[in-house]
Design a protein around this motif. Structure first.
Motif, PDB file in Angstrom:
ATOM      1  N   LEU A  62       0.852  -1.205   0.000  1.00 18.29           N
ATOM      2  CA  LEU A  62       0.000   0.000   0.000  1.00 18.29           C
ATOM      3  C   LEU A  62       0.874   1.235   0.000  1.00 18.29           C
ATOM      4  N   MET A  63       0.473   2.208  -0.801  1.00 21.05           N
ATOM      5  CA  MET A  63       1.188   3.490  -0.827  1.00 21.05           C
ATOM      6  C   MET A  63       0.164   4.582  -1.153  1.00 21.05           C
ATOM      7  N   PRO A  64       0.545   5.858  -0.982  1.00 14.52           N
ATOM      8  CA  PRO A  64      -0.406   6.916  -1.342  1.00 14.52           C
ATOM      9  C   PRO A  64      -0.699   6.867  -2.838  1.00 14.52           C
ATOM     10  N   GLY A  65      -1.913   7.230  -3.217  1.00 14.66           N
ATOM     11  CA  GLY A  65      -2.239   7.345  -4.643  1.00 14.66           C
ATOM     12  C   GLY A  65      -1.306   8.365  -5.291  1.00 14.66           C
ATOM     13  N   LEU A  66      -0.989   8.150  -6.567  1.00 13.79           N
ATOM     14  CA  LEU A  66      -0.055   9.040  -7.254  1.00 13.79           C
ATOM     15  C   LEU A  66      -0.748  10.358  -7.623  1.00 13.79           C
ATOM     16  N   ILE A  67       0.057  11.408  -7.683  1.00 14.91           N
ATOM     17  CA  ILE A  67      -0.474  12.742  -8.034  1.00 14.91           C
ATOM     18  C   ILE A  67       0.190  13.203  -9.316  1.00 14.91           C
ATOM     19  N   ASN A  68      -0.608  13.322 -10.351  1.00 16.28           N
ATOM     20  CA  ASN A  68      -0.124  13.758 -11.664  1.00 16.28           C
ATOM     21  C   ASN A  68      -0.291  15.285 -11.718  1.00 16.28           C
ATOM     22  N   THR A 347       4.113  11.752  -5.213  1.00 14.62           N
ATOM     23  CA  THR A 347       3.031  11.705  -4.223  1.00 14.62           C
ATOM     24  C   THR A 347       2.995  13.001  -3.395  1.00 14.62           C
ATOM     25  N   LEU A 348       3.763  13.023  -2.296  1.00 15.46           N
ATOM     26  CA  LEU A 348       3.686  14.156  -1.367  1.00 15.46           C
ATOM     27  C   LEU A 348       4.128  15.486  -1.995  1.00 15.46           C
ATOM     28  N   SER A 349       5.166  15.462  -2.836  1.00 18.09           N
ATOM     29  CA  SER A 349       5.592  16.714  -3.473  1.00 18.09           C
ATOM     30  C   SER A 349       4.509  17.222  -4.431  1.00 18.09           C
ATOM     31  N   GLY A 350       3.789  16.287  -5.070  1.00 21.34           N
ATOM     32  CA  GLY A 350       2.661  16.673  -5.929  1.00 21.34           C
ATOM     33  C   GLY A 350       1.585  17.372  -5.106  1.00 21.34           C
ATOM     34  N   ALA A 351       1.307  16.823  -3.912  1.00 21.46           N
ATOM     35  CA  ALA A 351       0.301  17.439  -3.032  1.00 21.46           C
ATOM     36  C   ALA A 351       0.759  18.824  -2.574  1.00 21.46           C
ATOM     37  N   GLU A 352       2.059  18.964  -2.273  1.00 26.75           N
ATOM     38  CA  GLU A 352       2.586  20.276  -1.868  1.00 26.75           C
ATOM     39  C   GLU A 352       2.446  21.270  -3.015  1.00 26.75           C
ATOM     40  N   CYS A 353       2.744  20.800  -4.211  1.00 30.67           N
ATOM     41  CA  CYS A 353       2.639  21.661  -5.386  1.00 30.67           C
ATOM     42  C   CYS A 353       1.213  22.200  -5.534  1.00 30.67           C
ATOM     43  N   LEU A 354       0.229  21.331  -5.362  1.00 30.38           N
ATOM     44  CA  LEU A 354      -1.168  21.739  -5.553  1.00 30.38           C
ATOM     45  C   LEU A 354      -1.765  22.362  -4.284  1.00 30.38           C
ATOM     46  N   ASP A 357      -1.318  19.290   0.612  1.00 29.48           N
ATOM     47  CA  ASP A 357      -0.548  18.312   1.376  1.00 29.48           C
ATOM     48  C   ASP A 357      -1.073  18.102   2.793  1.00 29.48           C
ATOM     49  N   GLU A 358      -1.984  18.970   3.247  1.00 29.04           N
ATOM     50  CA  GLU A 358      -2.637  18.715   4.539  1.00 29.04           C
ATOM     51  C   GLU A 358      -3.684  17.624   4.377  1.00 29.04           C
ATOM     52  N   ILE A 359      -4.143  17.431   3.135  1.00 23.95           N
ATOM     53  CA  ILE A 359      -5.260  16.522   2.862  1.00 23.95           C
ATOM     54  C   ILE A 359      -4.794  15.162   2.344  1.00 23.95           C
ATOM     55  N   THR A 360      -3.776  15.166   1.483  1.00 25.98           N
ATOM     56  CA  THR A 360      -3.401  13.925   0.801  1.00 25.98           C
ATOM     57  C   THR A 360      -1.897  13.889   0.531  1.00 25.98           C
ATOM     58  N   GLY A 361      -1.419  12.847  -0.120  1.00 27.06           N
ATOM     59  CA  GLY A 361      -0.012  12.769  -0.526  1.00 27.06           C
ATOM     60  C   GLY A 361       0.829  11.813   0.301  1.00 27.06           C
ATOM     61  N   SER A 362       0.331  11.404   1.481  1.00 26.45           N
ATOM     62  CA  SER A 362       1.048  10.416   2.284  1.00 26.45           C
ATOM     63  C   SER A 362       0.021   9.635   3.106  1.00 26.45           C
ATOM     64  N   LEU A 363       0.468   8.497   3.651  1.00 25.62           N
ATOM     65  CA  LEU A 363      -0.450   7.676   4.447  1.00 25.62           C
ATOM     66  C   LEU A 363      -0.205   7.957   5.928  1.00 25.62           C
TER      67      LEU A 363
END
Ligand SMILES: [Zn+2]
Length: 442
Positions: A62-68, A347-354, A357-363
Motif C-alpha cells: 500500500l502506498m499513497p495514490g499518485l499525483i499527476n 506523491t507528497l511533493s505533488g500534493a505540496e505543489c497543488l 498536502d494537509e489533505i493527501t499525498g502520504s499515508l
C-alpha cells in the motif's frame, strides 16, 4: 474492546511516504469516514479494530495514490495524432488547428473521462488539468470521484473557450466561485506560457491570485528557444514573471528545462513549485530539467505526464522511472534522485505543489484515504529485497490492484468500479474516426 471502522486493510508492505522514508512490514490501515484513522502493526490492528470490509492484502503493497501534477486530460483524444515533431511545429501545425476544429464541451467530457479511467487504473488518485471548458472537466472529475486541480486556460488569442485573456480570467473567477464548496476539486489559473500571455493579463492574474488565493500553473522555460526569444526583448521569462509579481509558493512552473543561476535563485527564493514532465520533454526534445540541482537548492519538484498527445500515456509510474533515471544522467551521478525521493515526487511533493498536502499525498492518520494497492508477486517484481526499488525501477502500472479515493474503492482487482469501460472505448473510437475524417459538422 474493539472499535468498528469502515475499512481495514492488512498489507505485506506499506510505503507511507513519511519524513523517515519508512517501509512498514505487516502493517494495517484503518479507514473511517473516508479518512485514514490509524496505521499500525497488523497484529495490533486485529485486536483494536473490526470492519465489515476487511481485506487481506497478502503479497501486496500500500502506498499513497499518485499525483499527476500536470496534464491536459481531454487531449487523450488526440493521442498519436502527430508525433516526432518539434514543440512549435507540433502545436502550430497540428494541435492548435485540431483543437479549433473539434474541441467542444462534449469533446472535453469524453476526453477527460478517457484520461481519468487510464489514470485511475494506473494508480493516479489526483491530477492537475489545464484545458478548455474547465467547468466540464471539474464536473467530470467530481462525478467520477477522483481528486483534481483544474486550471482555467488563459491565452491572448481566441480559443474554443474564451475570445481573449480578459475573458479567460473573468471565466476562471466564475468557475472558481462555482466550485468553491467542492472538496474534491480545486480551481487554479492556467496562463498557458510566457510567450502566449502578455504583461497586462499576467498582472491582473497576479493581483487576483493574491486576493482570492487562487494558485497559478503555467508552462515556463519549456525550451531553450522560448528563453532565447524572450531574451531578445530583455528578460528571461522567470525574471519577467517575478517582476510581474507572479512568483510565490502558489506558483506552479511546469517543465523548467532551462535554469541559470539567477533562475535558480528566483525559484528557490520565491518557493516556486516545479512540475517536471520528463517523457513529454524527451519526446518533444524540449530539454532536460536539472532535477537534482533544483532539489539540492531546496526547490520542490513534482511529476506530471503532460497531455497524452505528447507522451503518449498517462502512466505516472512510468514517469517516476524515467525521472529517476534521467536525473542521474543529467547530473552525471547515479546517486541523484534515489528511489524514495522519486516516490515522494510522485506523491507528497505533488500534493505540496497543488497546496493540498494537509489533505493527501502520504499515508498518515487524519489524511484522506487516497490509497493504492500493488501486487508484488508477479514474475518481474521478484524477489523483493526492498519494495521501493521495484516501485521505481520496474514496470508497475499494470500491477495496480485496488485504488481508493476518500476511502471509496474506484478500482477493484484492476477493474474500474464506476466507469463503463466498453462505452468509453466506443466513444474514443468514434472521436478517432471523426478527427481522422476532419469532419466536425455534427
Ligand atoms: Zn502541458
Amino acid at each position: 474492546m474493539t472499535s468498528q471502522v469502515d475499512t481495514l486493510l492488512h498489507a505485506r508492505w506499506i510505503v507511507p511516504v513519511d519524513a523517515a522514508q519508512s517501509v512498514l512490514e505487516h502493517h494495517s490501515i484503518a479507514i473511517s469516514q473516508g479518512k485514514i484513522l490509524d496505521v499500525l502493526p497488523t497484529d495490533q490492528a486485529r485486536q483494536t479494530y473490526t470492519s465489515k470490509h476487511e481485506l487481506e492484502l497478502t503479497d501486496q503493497l500500500l502506498m499513497p495514490g499518485l499525483i499527476n501534477a500536470h496534464g491536459h486530460a481531454a487531449m487523450s483524444l488526440f493521442r498519436g495524432l502527430a508525433d516526432d515533431l518539434a514543440l512549435m511545429t507540433w502545436l502550430q501545425e497540428h494541435i492548435w488547428p485540431a483543437e479549433g476544429a473539434f474541441v467542444s464541451p462534449e469533446f472535453v467530457r469524453d476526453g477527460t473521462r478517457l484520461a481519468i479511467a487510464e489514470m485511475l487504473k494506473s494508480g493516479t488518485t489526483c491530477f492537475s488539468d489545464m484545458y478548455f471548458y474547465p467547468d466540464v472537466a471539474a464536473e467530470t472529475a467530481t462525478e467520477l470521484g477522483i481528486r483534481a486541480q483544474i486550471c482555467c486556460p488563459i491565452l491572448d488569442f481566441p480559443t474554443p473557450w474564451a475570445k481573449d485573456a480578459d475573458e479567460g480570467i473573468h471565466k476562471a473567477v466564475e468557475v472558481h466561485s462555482a466550485q468553491r464548496h467542492n472538496t474534491l476539486v480545486s480551481i487554479a489559473f492556467g496562463p498557458h506560457a510566457p510567450y502566449t500571455v502578455s504583461d497586462e493579463p499576467l498582472k491582473k492574474i497576479a493581483s487576483l491570485h493574491e486576493e482570492l488565493q487562487i494558485p497559478v500553473q503555467m508552462h515556463v522555460h519549456e525550451t531553450a528557444f522560448e528563453v532565447a526569444e524572450a531574451e531578445k526583448s530583455g528578460l528571461r521569462p522567470i525574471a519577467r514573471l517575478e517582476k510581474l509579481g507572479l512568483l510565490g509558493p502558489n506558483f506552479q512552473a511546469v517543465h523548467v528545462t532551462q535554469v541559470d543561476d539567477e533562475d535558480l535563485d528566483l525559484l528557490a527564493k520565491n518557493k516556486v513549485k516545479v512540475v517536471h514532465c520528463p517523457e513529454s520533454n524527451l519526446k518533444l526534445a524540449s530539454g532536460f530539467c536539472p532535477v537534482d540541482k533544483l532539489l539540492k537548492a531546496g526547490v520542490s519538484v513534482s511529476l506530471g505526464t503532460d497531455g497524452a498527445a505528447s507522451n503518449n500515456d498517462l502512466d505516472l509510474f512510468g514517469e517516476m522511472q524515467t525521472a529517476a533515471q534521467l536525473a542521474k544522467a543529467v547530473a552525471g551521478d547515479a546517486a541523484a534522485v534515489p528511489a524514495y525521493e522519486a516516490i515522494r515526487m510522485a506523491t507528497l511533493s505533488g500534493a505540496e505543489c497543488l497546496g493540498i498536502d494537509e489533505i493527501t499525498g502520504s499515508l498518515e492518520s487524519g489524511k484522506a484515504a487516497d490509497i493504492i494497492a500493488i501486487d508484488m508477486s508477479r514474475l518481474e517484481t521478484l524477489p523483493v529485497f526492498n519494495p521501493v526499488s521495484q516501485l521505481v525501477y520496474t514496470r508497475m502500472a499494470d500491477k495496480v490492484n485496488h485504488v481508493w479515493v476518500n476511502g471509496k474503492m474506484l478500482v477493484r482487482d484492476g477493474l474500474l468500479t464506476q466507469i463503463d469501460i466498453e462505452k468509453l472505448k466506443q466513444q474514443a473510437r468514434q472521436w478517432g474516426e471523426k478527427i481522422r475524417a476532419g469532419d466536425n459538422n455534427d
